[in-house]
Design a protein around this motif. Sequence first.
Motif, PDB file in Angstrom:
ATOM      1  N   VAL A 172     -71.538  60.369   0.800  1.00  0.00           N
ATOM      2  CA  VAL A 172     -71.544  60.183  -0.652  1.00  0.00           C
ATOM      3  C   VAL A 172     -71.172  61.530  -1.261  1.00  0.00           C
ATOM      4  O   VAL A 172     -71.702  62.564  -0.870  1.00  0.00           O
ATOM      5  CB  VAL A 172     -72.950  59.739  -1.123  1.00  0.00           C
ATOM      6  CG1 VAL A 172     -73.017  59.695  -2.643  1.00  0.00           C
ATOM      7  CG2 VAL A 172     -73.285  58.369  -0.540  1.00  0.00           C
ATOM      8  N   ILE A 173     -70.231  61.507  -2.194  1.00  0.00           N
ATOM      9  CA  ILE A 173     -69.805  62.766  -2.818  1.00  0.00           C
ATOM     10  C   ILE A 173     -70.373  62.829  -4.224  1.00  0.00           C
ATOM     11  O   ILE A 173     -70.017  62.016  -5.085  1.00  0.00           O
ATOM     12  CB  ILE A 173     -68.271  62.870  -2.852  1.00  0.00           C
ATOM     13  CG1 ILE A 173     -67.757  62.920  -1.406  1.00  0.00           C
ATOM     14  CG2 ILE A 173     -67.804  64.105  -3.607  1.00  0.00           C
ATOM     15  CD1 ILE A 173     -66.433  62.320  -1.222  1.00  0.00           C
ATOM     16  N   ALA A 174     -71.274  63.767  -4.429  1.00  0.00           N
ATOM     17  CA  ALA A 174     -71.870  63.921  -5.755  1.00  0.00           C
ATOM     18  C   ALA A 174     -70.811  64.498  -6.688  1.00  0.00           C
ATOM     19  O   ALA A 174     -70.329  65.610  -6.474  1.00  0.00           O
ATOM     20  CB  ALA A 174     -73.085  64.836  -5.674  1.00  0.00           C
ATOM     21  N   THR A 335     -48.407  54.732   4.295  1.00  0.00           N
ATOM     22  CA  THR A 335     -49.427  55.344   5.150  1.00  0.00           C
ATOM     23  C   THR A 335     -50.595  54.379   5.412  1.00  0.00           C
ATOM     24  O   THR A 335     -51.194  54.396   6.493  1.00  0.00           O
ATOM     25  CB  THR A 335     -49.915  56.675   4.531  1.00  0.00           C
ATOM     26  OG1 THR A 335     -50.679  57.378   5.474  1.00  0.00           O
ATOM     27  CG2 THR A 335     -50.702  56.457   3.267  1.00  0.00           C
ATOM     28  N   ALA A 336     -50.886  53.538   4.438  1.00  0.00           N
ATOM     29  CA  ALA A 336     -51.993  52.587   4.616  1.00  0.00           C
ATOM     30  C   ALA A 336     -51.679  51.635   5.771  1.00  0.00           C
ATOM     31  O   ALA A 336     -52.539  51.336   6.614  1.00  0.00           O
ATOM     32  CB  ALA A 336     -52.215  51.808   3.323  1.00  0.00           C
ATOM     33  N   PHE A 337     -50.431  51.165   5.839  1.00  0.00           N
ATOM     34  CA  PHE A 337     -50.062  50.250   6.927  1.00  0.00           C
ATOM     35  C   PHE A 337     -49.915  50.977   8.261  1.00  0.00           C
ATOM     36  O   PHE A 337     -50.165  50.399   9.312  1.00  0.00           O
ATOM     37  CB  PHE A 337     -48.813  49.447   6.570  1.00  0.00           C
ATOM     38  CG  PHE A 337     -49.129  48.361   5.601  1.00  0.00           C
ATOM     39  CD1 PHE A 337     -49.837  47.242   6.016  1.00  0.00           C
ATOM     40  CD2 PHE A 337     -48.791  48.476   4.278  1.00  0.00           C
ATOM     41  CE1 PHE A 337     -50.180  46.247   5.133  1.00  0.00           C
ATOM     42  CE2 PHE A 337     -49.131  47.483   3.375  1.00  0.00           C
ATOM     43  CZ  PHE A 337     -49.831  46.366   3.796  1.00  0.00           C
ATOM     44  N   PRO A 568     -60.647  68.131  -0.617  1.00  0.00           N
ATOM     45  CA  PRO A 568     -60.389  67.510   0.681  1.00  0.00           C
ATOM     46  C   PRO A 568     -59.059  66.775   0.728  1.00  0.00           C
ATOM     47  O   PRO A 568     -58.448  66.638   1.784  1.00  0.00           O
ATOM     48  CB  PRO A 568     -61.558  66.536   0.864  1.00  0.00           C
ATOM     49  CG  PRO A 568     -62.220  66.423  -0.454  1.00  0.00           C
ATOM     50  CD  PRO A 568     -61.892  67.658  -1.227  1.00  0.00           C
ATOM     51  N   VAL A 569     -58.578  66.324  -0.435  1.00  0.00           N
ATOM     52  CA  VAL A 569     -57.340  65.546  -0.449  1.00  0.00           C
ATOM     53  C   VAL A 569     -56.151  66.343   0.086  1.00  0.00           C
ATOM     54  O   VAL A 569     -55.183  65.772   0.578  1.00  0.00           O
ATOM     55  CB  VAL A 569     -57.058  65.012  -1.881  1.00  0.00           C
ATOM     56  CG1 VAL A 569     -56.761  66.141  -2.845  1.00  0.00           C
ATOM     57  CG2 VAL A 569     -55.901  64.039  -1.862  1.00  0.00           C
ATOM     58  N   ALA A 570     -56.212  67.668   0.046  1.00  0.00           N
ATOM     59  CA  ALA A 570     -55.123  68.492   0.564  1.00  0.00           C
ATOM     60  C   ALA A 570     -54.955  68.294   2.068  1.00  0.00           C
ATOM     61  O   ALA A 570     -53.894  68.567   2.623  1.00  0.00           O
ATOM     62  CB  ALA A 570     -55.367  69.963   0.254  1.00  0.00           C
TER      63      ALA A 570
HETATM   64  N1  COA Z   1     -63.084  61.524  -3.471  1.00  0.00           N
HETATM   65  C1  COA Z   1     -63.482  62.467  -2.583  1.00  0.00           C
HETATM   66  N2  COA Z   1     -62.872  62.715  -1.418  1.00  0.00           N
HETATM   67  C2  COA Z   1     -61.783  61.988  -1.131  1.00  0.00           C
HETATM   68  C3  COA Z   1     -61.289  61.007  -2.001  1.00  0.00           C
HETATM   69  C4  COA Z   1     -61.992  60.780  -3.216  1.00  0.00           C
HETATM   70  N3  COA Z   1     -61.589  59.877  -4.104  1.00  0.00           N
HETATM   71  N4  COA Z   1     -60.206  60.459  -1.438  1.00  0.00           N
HETATM   72  C5  COA Z   1     -60.009  61.065  -0.264  1.00  0.00           C
HETATM   73  N5  COA Z   1     -60.967  61.990  -0.080  1.00  0.00           N
HETATM   74  C6  COA Z   1     -61.136  62.837   1.094  1.00  0.00           C
HETATM   75  C7  COA Z   1     -61.268  62.021   2.339  1.00  0.00           C
HETATM   76  O1  COA Z   1     -62.605  61.636   2.572  1.00  0.00           O
HETATM   77  C8  COA Z   1     -60.787  62.983   3.404  1.00  0.00           C
HETATM   78  O2  COA Z   1     -61.839  63.885   3.678  1.00  0.00           O
HETATM   79  P1  COA Z   1     -62.088  64.464   5.167  1.00  0.00           P
HETATM   80  O3  COA Z   1     -61.079  65.551   5.339  1.00  0.00           O
HETATM   81  O4  COA Z   1     -63.487  64.959   5.086  1.00  0.00           O
HETATM   82  O5  COA Z   1     -61.899  63.324   6.112  1.00  0.00           O
HETATM   83  C9  COA Z   1     -59.713  63.787   2.698  1.00  0.00           C
HETATM   84  O6  COA Z   1     -59.969  63.626   1.283  1.00  0.00           O
HETATM   85  C10 COA Z   1     -58.313  63.326   2.974  1.00  0.00           C
HETATM   86  O7  COA Z   1     -58.194  61.981   2.535  1.00  0.00           O
HETATM   87  P2  COA Z   1     -57.006  61.008   2.964  1.00  0.00           P
HETATM   88  O8  COA Z   1     -55.724  61.778   2.945  1.00  0.00           O
HETATM   89  O9  COA Z   1     -57.069  59.783   2.139  1.00  0.00           O
HETATM   90  O10 COA Z   1     -57.275  60.749   4.480  1.00  0.00           O
HETATM   91  P3  COA Z   1     -58.247  59.761   5.234  1.00  0.00           P
HETATM   92  O11 COA Z   1     -58.199  60.222   6.646  1.00  0.00           O
HETATM   93  O12 COA Z   1     -59.545  59.636   4.552  1.00  0.00           O
HETATM   94  O13 COA Z   1     -57.505  58.333   5.131  1.00  0.00           O
HETATM   95  C11 COA Z   1     -55.624  56.896   4.962  1.00  0.00           C
HETATM   96  C12 COA Z   1     -56.194  58.143   5.589  1.00  0.00           C
HETATM   97  C13 COA Z   1     -54.185  56.715   5.388  1.00  0.00           C
HETATM   98  C14 COA Z   1     -56.436  55.701   5.389  1.00  0.00           C
HETATM   99  C15 COA Z   1     -55.695  57.067   3.441  1.00  0.00           C
HETATM  100  O14 COA Z   1     -54.977  58.207   3.050  1.00  0.00           O
HETATM  101  C16 COA Z   1     -55.205  55.915   2.627  1.00  0.00           C
HETATM  102  O15 COA Z   1     -55.819  54.911   2.473  1.00  0.00           O
HETATM  103  N6  COA Z   1     -54.073  56.035   1.992  1.00  0.00           N
HETATM  104  C17 COA Z   1     -53.551  54.998   1.142  1.00  0.00           C
HETATM  105  C18 COA Z   1     -52.483  55.550   0.332  1.00  0.00           C
HETATM  106  C19 COA Z   1     -52.779  55.722  -1.110  1.00  0.00           C
HETATM  107  O16 COA Z   1     -53.686  55.200  -1.648  1.00  0.00           O
HETATM  108  N7  COA Z   1     -51.901  56.514  -1.722  1.00  0.00           N
HETATM  109  C20 COA Z   1     -51.943  56.792  -3.128  1.00  0.00           C
HETATM  110  C21 COA Z   1     -50.593  56.792  -3.723  1.00  0.00           C
HETATM  111  S1  COA Z   1     -49.884  55.162  -3.771  1.00  0.00           S
END
Ligand code: COA
Length: 634
Positions: A172-174, A335-337, A568-570
């Motif tokens: 959970v992210i506060a 990337t989702a697929f 984390p998104v980076a």
């Molecule tokens: N709040 C806080 N943290 C977040 C977040 C949010 N809204 N969204 C992502 N993060 C965090 C993740 O928990 C992850 O943290 P970690 O390094 O501790 O694991 C980090 O940011 C990287 O996230 P992400 O790039 O999304 O990687 P992932 O490994 O969690 O998931 C996918 C990979 C492919 C499943 C995911 O990127 C995804 O569902 N992508 C769909 C594409 C999408 O929605 N694109 C948007 C443009 S259309």
Amino acid sequence: MSYRDVYAAWQADPEAFWMEQAKAVDWIKPPSHALDDARAPFYDWYADGILNTCYNALDRHVEAGRGDQAAIIYDSPITGAKATLSYAELTEKTARLAGALAARGVGKGDRVIIYMPMVPEALMAMLACARLGAVHSVVFGGFAAHELAVRINDATPKAIVAASCGIEPGRVIAYKPLVDAAIAQSSHKPDFTLILQRDQQRAELRDGYDFDWHEAQTGVAPAPCTPVGGMDPLYILYTSGTTGQPKGVLRPNGGHAVSLLWTMTNIYNVTPGEVFWAASDVGWVVGHSYICYAPLLLGATTVVFEGKPVGTPDAGTFWRVIAEHGVVSFFTAPTAFRAIKREDPEGRLVDGYDLSRLRALFLAGERADPDTIIWTQKQLGVPVIDHWWQTETGFSIVANPLGIEELPVKLGSPTVAMPGYDVQILDEGGNPVAPGTLGAIAIKLPLPPGTLPSLWNADERFKKAYLTTFPGYYETGDAGMIDDDGYLYIMARTDDVINVAGHRLSTGAMEEVLAGHKDVAECAVVGVEDALKGQLPLAFLCLNKGCAKPEAEIVAECVALVRNQIGPVAAFKLGCVVDRLPKTRSGKILRATMAKIADGADWKMPATIDDPAILDEIRIALQNLGYAKQVAPN
Ligand code: COA
Ligand code: AMP
């Protein structure tokens, strides 16, 4: 009419075309004309029209008898929650929320930052701002406090609307402490915050500054819709540029409503009352346009999905949501697929779900690789449509307009230019090139309604970033080619922007953060290929002389620094220490060459390189990280 006819009609008379499309919007005062180019290269659309976007997205559907129809289906596999909000309920809740904001001084033109996870209240907050004529700026939850602070300073919001927390798999992210830290860091101080308390983690609220979402609404009159001008901004959405200072993309109310409505019918082929789902996040442009505004402007039902394609609980989640809610048109990032395919390569989890109501899948945000398209098409049995667009445009530049006609799909191409866009491939001198030739992708001005008229408070930056390289054109930052049939192919970015899991990130911003590490003398970040996320950032770090710390320790500190500063998104986890960076004789770091070496792609020794031997050191460092499989230049 065929696509060719529609495109030709726009080309022949853009003014008539866009005045016709404007009829889909309910105006308080209809515009007398579409384009006003008196301030070129700044272009105004529907400038003398008066409307309210929230009215068009909500109230008008209730008045037209859609009050009982679902506006939002909330499906949250990560919390187990599900809910449906009708148009009548959503209108009532939004009006009351708008009333609570207005009671605390938020009015037309004021900015409000929204920092929320994927819950229906995020859409309510956006729509409540639209109702008041206030300008929202949604910040993606995966950004850290520092990024939020940068946006607070730039947008100078009157208020911040946030949730107490967001939920990621396993944690959970506060959010509230991040909001507090951002306000502490920023020089601009919002007047107040409004906090949605979630049971997973409640936030501590300070009396008189932090207001509870529900309490703030008690005894408050619902707010009516404030009339705004066609060019008044609906929102600012920050996106990555080449530096750590993000660009505040402006979205005007009038053109936005017109262009999104056009796309729902002509590209996505959806009719009012049908269920449309964009699996993205409200923090991105896809979320703004296709989770919130477009489906609601049309009177369709939008799905708000709080979960991931895999792990919530499994790689069958998308199939379940499509089947359970009767989704007719689905939109997500490739990337989702790729994530689903990796977990369930045979597509076993599709079995048992009735996907018969689904008519098409749309992909955008990053390059759609043919493997993923073919696999997905096989699972779903419907057309898989790649389409290309940017935060700046708000809707697709190049697509396959299923609502007009289904054009043949060419794998690797997002198909053809949509009306409004004269897309051209230019050489370095700004001259159009022959079909099949690579070049910079540019769009002849003016851009169509709904696209960015400028950057927030930064007209000069807007001109410099987009309009200067090729006078008379908008520079997209993408490179590619157009074939003999007019199909566009996107090959690469021409700037320092990378695309990680469909998220647009700036390597320049990461470099700025890394340069802040006390042991780092110089650094370069490049995007390297990744089978799941498309690209990942990788940093080359040169350390200060005499630095005795173990290299692994410094890399780990750098990883933590980027996570804390950008978020984390980076997805920044790859770094290596090198002695020197390869540069041209004029001192320009050869990032593109390093990226090609990392990917094992063909690369040529740059003629202008200062010291070719450095590339050997780079290659060895990359091989130690598991990259740079191909050894020599060709
Ligand atoms: N709040 C806080 N943290 C977040 C977040 C949010 N809204 N969204 C992502 N993060 C965090 C993740 O928990 C992850 O943290 P970690 O390094 O501790 O694991 C980090 O940011 C990287 O996230 P992400 O790039 O999304 O990687 P992932 O490994 O969690 O998931 C996918 C990979 C492919 C499943 C995911 O990127 C995804 O569902 N992508 C769909 C594409 C999408 O929605 N694109 C948007 C443009 S259309
Ligand atoms: P964003 O502003 O986050 O939507 O990112 C826009 C950038 O993502 C574009 O400039 C492209 O580099 C990339 N992009 C978006 N859609 C596509 C696509 N269909 N194919 C290739 N790249 C894409």
